[in-house]
Design an enzyme around this catalytic site. Structure first.
Site, PDB file in Angstrom:
ATOM      1  CG  HIS A  74      61.626  68.202 -92.603  1.00 44.55           C
ATOM      2  ND1 HIS A  74      61.788  67.112 -93.428  1.00 44.55           N
ATOM      3  CD2 HIS A  74      61.861  69.295 -93.363  1.00 44.55           C
ATOM      4  CE1 HIS A  74      62.104  67.529 -94.644  1.00 44.55           C
ATOM      5  NE2 HIS A  74      62.141  68.856 -94.638  1.00 44.55           N
ATOM      6  CB  CYS A  75      66.717  70.243 -90.446  1.00 40.26           C
ATOM      7  SG  CYS A  75      67.843  71.636 -90.407  1.00 40.26           S
ATOM      8  CB  VAL A  76      64.025  74.615 -93.461  1.00 40.87           C
ATOM      9  CG1 VAL A  76      62.541  74.273 -93.403  1.00 40.87           C
ATOM     10  CG2 VAL A  76      64.416  75.479 -92.284  1.00 40.87           C
ATOM     11  CG  ASN A  80      67.788  64.625 -95.214  1.00 46.11           C
ATOM     12  OD1 ASN A  80      66.764  63.944 -95.241  1.00 46.11           O
ATOM     13  ND2 ASN A  80      69.018  64.107 -95.252  1.00 46.11           N
TER      14      ASN A  80
END
Ligand SMILES: [Zn+2]
Ligand SMILES: [Zn+2]
Length: 225
Positions: A74-76, A80
């Protein structure tokens, strides 16, 4: 290219388990007379939170609160998940951001050296000098951290492994999704060379490559039985 890749990564659904997936699967297994463990989709897990079957390489994201196909992380930065359907776009975003910050560092370097060599008699305003130093230091920090990230993802890509799967791999046995460097690359970037640097897939690749949809993935035993 950076902005295009970024926006596509943000707005592309990384892939979720279709609602009808379980029913389709049960239908197929009834016909084939196999158990859900050995069905056409390979070994399957079950997500107690989504109460649904998990296709291979699918993982539950606690931030998105759903199962994500071939979840990487999960990429901040993109708010998304990075999964089966936007991994290529994410890699391109990384690549173009790396090039962009690298270009900034190279362009700012002469002024930065001049700043220290002529420390006593500055002709520019303090505001200009501050923004020069800040821009140089920030870009350099980004270049170095992105370089680590790019190297890490190149190694993951070349072995067809996700960031989640690094912990699942058994050290001695060759990873079952590792089809060889070229095929591993194509599994993510597609077969059409003209599309490799664009955050897009050709229609041919989308129609013919099952891995791009995230529900099934060829394994080594498929190509080398
Ligand atoms: Zn789930
Ligand atoms: Zn997520």
């Amino acid at each position: 290219m950076l902005l295009w890749s970024y926006l596509i990564t943000v707005f592309t659904d990384p892939g979720s388990v279709p609602e009808h997936f379980r029913r389709e699967l049960e239908g197929e297994n009834l016909e084939a007379g196999t158990s859900t463990d050995q069905g056409a989709f390979g070994s399957l897990g079950y997500c107690p939170k989504c109460r649904n079957v998990k296709p291979p390489r699918c993982h539950h994201c606690s931030v998105c609160q759903r199962c994500v196909l071939k979840m990487d992380h999960h990429c901040v930065w993109i708010v998304n998940c990075v999964g089966a359907r936007n991994y290529k776009f994410f890699l391109l975003f990384l690549f173009y951001t790396f090039l962009e910050t690298m270009l900034d560092v190279i362009v700012l370097l002469p002024s930065f050296i001049k700043f220290f060599s002529q420390a006593i008699k500055h002709s520019s305003s303090p505001g200009n000098l501050a923004s020069l130093v800040l821009a140089f230091v920030l870009n350099l920090a980004f270049v170095l951290s992105l370089l680590c990230f790019v190297v890490m993802h190149i190694s993951l890509l070349s072995t067809n492994t996700t960031s989640v799967e690094v912990h699942e791999k058994n050290g001695d046995v060759r990873w079952k999704y590792d089809l060889g460097k070229k095929k591993n690359f194509e599994q993510v970037f597609g077969k059409k060379k003209a599309f490799w640097l664009l955050p897009l897939y050709s229609k041919d690749d989308l129609d013919n490559m099952i891995s791009l949809h995230g529900l099934e993935f060829p394994t080594r035993s498929d190509i080398d039985p």
